[in-house]
Design a protein around this motif. Structure first.
Motif, PDB file in Angstrom:
ATOM      1  N   ILE A   1      39.456  41.552  32.852  1.00  0.00           N
ATOM      2  CA  ILE A   1      38.546  40.597  33.629  1.00  0.00           C
ATOM      3  C   ILE A   1      38.712  40.999  35.237  1.00  0.00           C
ATOM      4  CG2 ILE A   1      37.967  38.326  34.452  1.00  0.00           C
ATOM      5  CD1 ILE A   1      37.206  38.650  31.625  1.00  0.00           C
ATOM      6  N   ALA A   2      37.737  41.599  35.748  1.00  0.00           N
ATOM      7  CA  ALA A   2      37.897  41.818  37.264  1.00  0.00           C
ATOM      8  C   ALA A   2      38.092  40.744  38.003  1.00  0.00           C
ATOM      9  CB  ALA A   2      36.621  42.549  37.683  1.00  0.00           C
ATOM     10  N   PRO A   3      39.074  40.751  38.935  1.00  0.00           N
ATOM     11  CA  PRO A   3      39.306  39.665  39.860  1.00  0.00           C
ATOM     12  C   PRO A   3      38.424  38.962  40.841  1.00  0.00           C
ATOM     13  CG  PRO A   3      40.867  41.555  40.192  1.00  0.00           C
ATOM     14  CD  PRO A   3      39.801  41.988  39.203  1.00  0.00           C
ATOM     15  N   ALA A   4      37.326  39.875  40.841  1.00  0.00           N
ATOM     16  CA  ALA A   4      36.167  39.131  41.493  1.00  0.00           C
ATOM     17  C   ALA A   4      34.925  38.471  40.784  1.00  0.00           C
ATOM     18  CB  ALA A   4      35.451  40.242  42.431  1.00  0.00           C
ATOM     19  N   ASP A   5      35.034  38.757  39.494  1.00  0.00           N
ATOM     20  CA  ASP A   5      34.140  38.384  38.373  1.00  0.00           C
ATOM     21  C   ASP A   5      34.310  36.983  37.955  1.00  0.00           C
ATOM     22  OD1 ASP A   5      32.133  38.257  36.645  1.00  0.00           O
ATOM     23  OD2 ASP A   5      32.816  40.000  35.406  1.00  0.00           O
ATOM     24  N   TYR A   6      33.895  36.177  39.135  1.00  0.00           N
ATOM     25  CA  TYR A   6      34.065  34.607  38.979  1.00  0.00           C
ATOM     26  C   TYR A   6      33.243  34.082  37.938  1.00  0.00           C
ATOM     27  CZ  TYR A   6      36.901  35.377  43.094  1.00  0.00           C
ATOM     28  OH  TYR A   6      37.686  35.934  44.004  1.00  0.00           O
TER      29      TYR A   6
ATOM     30  N   LEU B   1      46.305  33.355  33.286  1.00  0.00           N
ATOM     31  CA  LEU B   1      46.214  34.488  32.125  1.00  0.00           C
ATOM     32  C   LEU B   1      44.977  35.720  32.801  1.00  0.00           C
ATOM     33  CD1 LEU B   1      47.337  36.125  29.861  1.00  0.00           C
ATOM     34  CD2 LEU B   1      45.962  34.751  28.489  1.00  0.00           C
ATOM     35  N   MET B   2      43.876  35.108  33.101  1.00  0.00           N
ATOM     36  CA  MET B   2      42.991  36.056  33.467  1.00  0.00           C
ATOM     37  C   MET B   2      43.378  36.789  34.878  1.00  0.00           C
ATOM     38  SD  MET B   2      39.475  34.484  32.597  1.00  0.00           S
ATOM     39  CE  MET B   2      39.588  32.554  32.491  1.00  0.00           C
ATOM     40  N   GLU B   3      44.270  36.264  35.589  1.00  0.00           N
ATOM     41  CA  GLU B   3      44.650  36.862  36.814  1.00  0.00           C
ATOM     42  C   GLU B   3      45.609  38.027  36.488  1.00  0.00           C
ATOM     43  OE1 GLU B   3      43.592  36.061  39.842  1.00  0.00           O
ATOM     44  OE2 GLU B   3      41.999  34.400  38.985  1.00  0.00           O
ATOM     45  N   VAL B   4      46.486  37.817  35.454  1.00  0.00           N
ATOM     46  CA  VAL B   4      47.476  39.064  35.367  1.00  0.00           C
ATOM     47  C   VAL B   4      46.602  40.186  34.461  1.00  0.00           C
ATOM     48  CG1 VAL B   4      49.309  37.352  35.709  1.00  0.00           C
ATOM     49  CG2 VAL B   4      48.663  37.730  33.329  1.00  0.00           C
ATOM     50  N   VAL B   5      45.616  39.999  34.033  1.00  0.00           N
ATOM     51  CA  VAL B   5      44.884  41.303  32.944  1.00  0.00           C
ATOM     52  C   VAL B   5      43.787  41.594  33.964  1.00  0.00           C
ATOM     53  CG1 VAL B   5      45.885  40.721  31.229  1.00  0.00           C
ATOM     54  CG2 VAL B   5      44.150  39.418  31.845  1.00  0.00           C
TER      55      VAL B   5
END
Length: 143
Positions: A40-45, A32-36
């Protein structure tokens, strides 16, 4: 539902979020975090990991938080209650942000139409603040 966000929103139902059995279907919120990416920034692991850790420990929240979480059935009230806690604030913020995403552009289009009615050829020098104020006044005047 083929929408990548809408198809996953059932995770934010209070009963689902607190269920140990539900975890067999959704053990992690990473998909879910990947599609928004705007939430949540993609690189904010690091933030993703914090949210996911909070998600994994949420079913045990009933014992630690006596606010009767299992009695709250409305998702917005449930997550707003969790937003007040230190243990689940990042998860609750993510849930509320995701739940508040517009899933259609009809609302935006309505606002554009209203702006076009307000800012006409005769009123073309209105500032953004004036247009915003007029929109807010018109919205609050509705009963």
């Amino acid at each position: 539902m083929e929408d990548p966000v809408l198809s996953k929103l059932q995770v934010f139902e209070p009963a689902s979020a607190l269920s140990h059995n539900f975890r067999s279907h959704f053990p992690t919120l990473m998909p879910l975090m990947e599609v928004v990416p705007r939430i949540i920034a993609p690189a904010d692991y690091a933030k993703k990991q914090i949210i996911d850790n909070q998600w994994r420990t949420l079913p045990n929240a009933r014992a630690r938080h006596p606010q009767r979480l299992n009695e709250i059935s409305e998702p917005d009230k449930f997550w707003a209650q969790l937003l007040k806690t230190e243990d689940f604030s990042e998860l609750a913020h993510f849930a509320l942000s995701t739940l508040s995403l517009p899933h259609a552009n009809a609302d935006c289009e309505r606002v554009f139409s209203k702006v076009n009615l307000i800012k006409t050829d005769l009123r073309n020098r209105l500032t953004v603040e004036t247009v915003n104020g007029t929109l807010l006044a018109a919205e609050s005047a509705k009963v």
